[in-house]
Write an enzyme that holds these catalytic residues in place. Structure first.
Site: not given
Ligand code: ABN
Ligand code: CU
Length: 701
Positions: A388, A304
């Protein structure tokens, strides 16, 4: 000569809006319109910076330099540097087959394209969605990660598809089973990955977390009384620009698009001696590998920070919600992709919290007692990585401990599940028709050590029994155990893993300086107990792309610009070919690099393995992960005995003579009892819940 002008940014400060503007204008003048993926501070070279920090009045002030990554027409990617004072491009390097970080602006384009694409509409129909409902079809576009069918030269995204019948529904509860692939250069869908066994759209009733849905399921609980945090005399920290001073700590708070919060030049004032501890701390990378072997879920392993940026994705924090109490905020400034400017207000919050008991002792003979409450300083950001949320807090304690903490919340990444489907152990049905795959959240903490100076050495420390046999003269009773310290002398030796059974820790020591009492080197100890190994196997795509996750600890000799352990440009790396990040710095030709008594960086990978469960859905209660950087043999004694106690009485005050006790009350030794604390349920004699004497611990009256 160094300038002391107050209006100049501190050399560690992130670029100001006008500096970003200058960098963009300089590039545009030379190269016309390009897309700006990065315009960020190139941090000063360490040698120059340490000279300036030591003698700010006489050493040259490090230059302000902007680090840029752009995409020019034709998809050409350039790495550049701009000298901001001279408005001069000092580096302009064309990259071959490398893809810069993806921006939120790029991501948001994909949903519109997906909805109009005939093949996607066809797949939606197969899933059970009418073409007129395409406005209810959404996607989370992820970088493709890496897919061997397409390579690295074409900029690609994979669209994780969802249906959201009501705009207020939880986004992730009606996943679709196919995955379109988007070509960012062409602006179109070039392929769709379709599973062999189809999983039609779930018909399960919605499970939402919004107020109306909670009301419909019985409403909010009604037994919560307010908790207010008051600091009637204000906060105990001082800010000078972005430099903070608190309880002997002093450091600079930076922020960038990628790592988010960066802490520099961290020192502790030890009774008048300012002692350096860390030159730089940051969360340098992370990876979230998913464990379902079915194609194309191997591509689901978000790095990320390198792919999307913990700074770019950071939230604007709000008072009383994201943080309670007296808060100081710092904003973050970034470029827009087209070369404009954007500001995230309140990107960082800084505040103090009560930290429970700092130390306490009661003498069981006479009940004389000392109890001292601690407090902590928290530097926090929250970023949203699509589904998340990551709450990243850098917690400073009064005793010299630094405690990075990450809370994981938000929503699970989900996949469609057929009503009769067996998850085969690779995931869990968390709601009807919703399969949440097994995954890990692994974070890489970059620790640029400076423990009483730049020359440091890392020891791995294990608690082990004596080697001598029971009955032997050295260990006759068999009870002997000790702290085995093993020096890590080279980068190869330093690739070490966690062992819970030996309470393994890592000591960052300055072997040139011994503690006057223990005669051991002054050190900071990395105490980290949530350290799962990378579960995808050696040779897997994620193992290749995320070299930092192969071991709990790597140590490298310091080099300017070695900041990113999975490489500078992370989208679409394969991990094959030229080694990147830690794979390069510890790989062929560098295995024997000395890390003994020199300027070193320790890279620590920690995190959790997440087997989802229904409690995690539709939104997850926050799960904390934490670790400690603790002074060990660093101070000559308990460094917090000068923190005023909340209550203290000494044995000589504890005689039966109550007038003696009264006198003792008057002399102020009871310390700073919190006058706002109250008995929760009265005093047991039918009296109210007030306590005029200032709280339950005033027992010396
Ligand atoms: N967790 C992957 C992600 C992060 C930000 C935007 C799209 C996908
Ligand atoms: Cu998790």
């Amino acid at each position: 000569m160094g300038s002391t002008a107050v209006d100049l940014p501190h050399p560690f400060d992130p670029l100001t809006l006008s500096e970003i503007e200058t960098a963009i204008a300089t590039v545009k003048k030379a190269h016309g319109d390009v897309f700006f993926h990065v315009v960020s501070l190139q941090e000063p070279r360490k040698a120059e910076m340490t000279a300036w920090l030591a003698e700010p009045d006489t050493s040259p002030r490090p230059k302000r330099v902007a680090d840029l990554v752009v995409i020019a027409p034709g998809g050409k990617v350039y790495d550049g540097l701009v000298d901001l004072a001279e408005t001069k491009i000092t580096k302009w390097e064309l990259l071959d087959g490398e893809q810069p970080i993806i921006t939120m602006e790029e991501l948001q384009l994909v949903e519109h394209i997906v909805r109009k694409d005939a093949r996607v509409i066809e797949q939606c129909k197969i899933s059970g969605i009418c073409p007129q409902d395409m406005d209810k079809v959404y996607c989370d576009p992820w970088t493709i990660g890496y897919d061997e069918r397409f390579g690295s030269s074409v900029r690609l995204q994979q669209a994780l598809m969802y249906y959201r019948p009501d705009v207020d529904n939880c986004q992730y509860q009606y996943p679709l089973d196919f995955c379109p692939i988007y070509d960012a250069d062409k602006g179109e869908i070039i392929a769709i990955d379709i599973p062999k066994v189809r999983r039609p759209l779930s018909k399960a009733p919605a499970l939402d977390y919004h107020p109306a849905a909670v009301e419909a399921r019985g409403g909010y609980r009604g037994d919560l009384k307010p908790i207010n945090i008051t600091q009637p005399e204000g906060v105990s920290f001082r800010m000078a620009g972005r430099e903070i001073e608190w309880q002997n700590w002093k450091f600079h708070i930076g922020f960038n698009y990628r790592e988010g919060i960066v802490l520099n030049n961290i020192t502790y004032n030890d009774k008048g001696t300012v002692r350096p501890i860390f030159y730089r701390l940051s969360l340098a990378e992370m990876v979230v590998p998913y464990g379902n072997p079915e194609h194309p879920h191997q591509r689901k392993h978000a790095l990320d920070q390198g792919e999307y940026g913990a700074g770019y994705m950071t939230n604007s924090l709000s008072l009383g919600c994201d943080c309670k109490g007296s808060i100081h905020y710092l904003d973050a400034h970034f470029p827009t992709r087209a070369g404009g400017l954007r500001t995230i207000k309140n990107a960082i919050c800084i505040h103090e919290e009560d930290a429970g008991i700092l130390f306490k002792h009661t003498d069981f003979r006479d009940e004389s007692v000392i109890v001292t409450r601690g407090r902590k300083l928290i530097i926090q950001q929250i970023f949203t990585a699509a589904n998340y949320e990551y709450v990243v807090a850098w917690v400073f304690h009064q005793d010299g401990t630094i405690q990075p903490e990450i809370k994981l919340t938000g929503i699970l990444n989900t996949y469609a599940m057929h009503p009769e489907e067996d998850t085969l152990g690779w995931g869990t049905q968390v709601s009807l028709g919703v399969n949440a795959h097994n995954h890990q959240h692994l974070f890489c903490l970059r620790i640029d050590a400076n423990v009483d100076g730049p020359n440091n050495t890392v020891f791995v420390s294990d608690a082990v029994p004596s080697d001598a046999a029971v009955g032997s003269p050295e260990n006759y009773y068999g009870n002997a155990f000790y702290n085995r310290r093993t020096k890590l002398a080279t980068t190869a030796e330093a690739m070490t893993d966690y062992h819970g059974t030996t309470s393994r820790t890592w000591e960052i020591a300055n072997t040139n300086k011994l503690n006057p009492l223990s005669r051991k080197p002054v050190s900071y100890k990395l105490v980290s107990r949530e350290v799962p190994g990378l579960l995808p196997k050696e040779g897997s795509l994620v193992w290749k792309r995320a070299p930092f996750a192969r071991h709990a600890v790597h140590v490298t000799p310091y080099h300017d610009d070695q900041l990113y352990p999975a490489g500078k440009h992370v989208p679409q790396t394969s991990g094959d070919g030229k080694p990147l990040g830690l794979a390069a710095w510890t790989g062929p030709g560098h295995e024997e690099d000395s890390i003994d008594n020199t300027d070193i960086v320790l890279w620590h990978t920690f995190g959790v393995t997440h087997f989802p469960s229904p409690e995690d859905f539709p939104v997850m209660p926050a799960e904390p992960m934490t670790l400690l950087l603790r002074p060990r043999n660093f101070f000559a004694g308990n460094p917090v005995m000068d923190v005023p106690p909340s209550y203290v009485s000494v044995p000589s005050q504890m005689g039966k003579n109550s007038s003696n006790k009264k006198k003792n009350d008057a002399n102020g030794w009871r310390g700073l009892v919190d006058a706002t604390s109250r008995l929760a349920f009265g005093d047991g004699n039918g009296n109210g819940n007030g306590n005029e004497n200032g709280g339950a611990c005033c027992k010396g009256k």
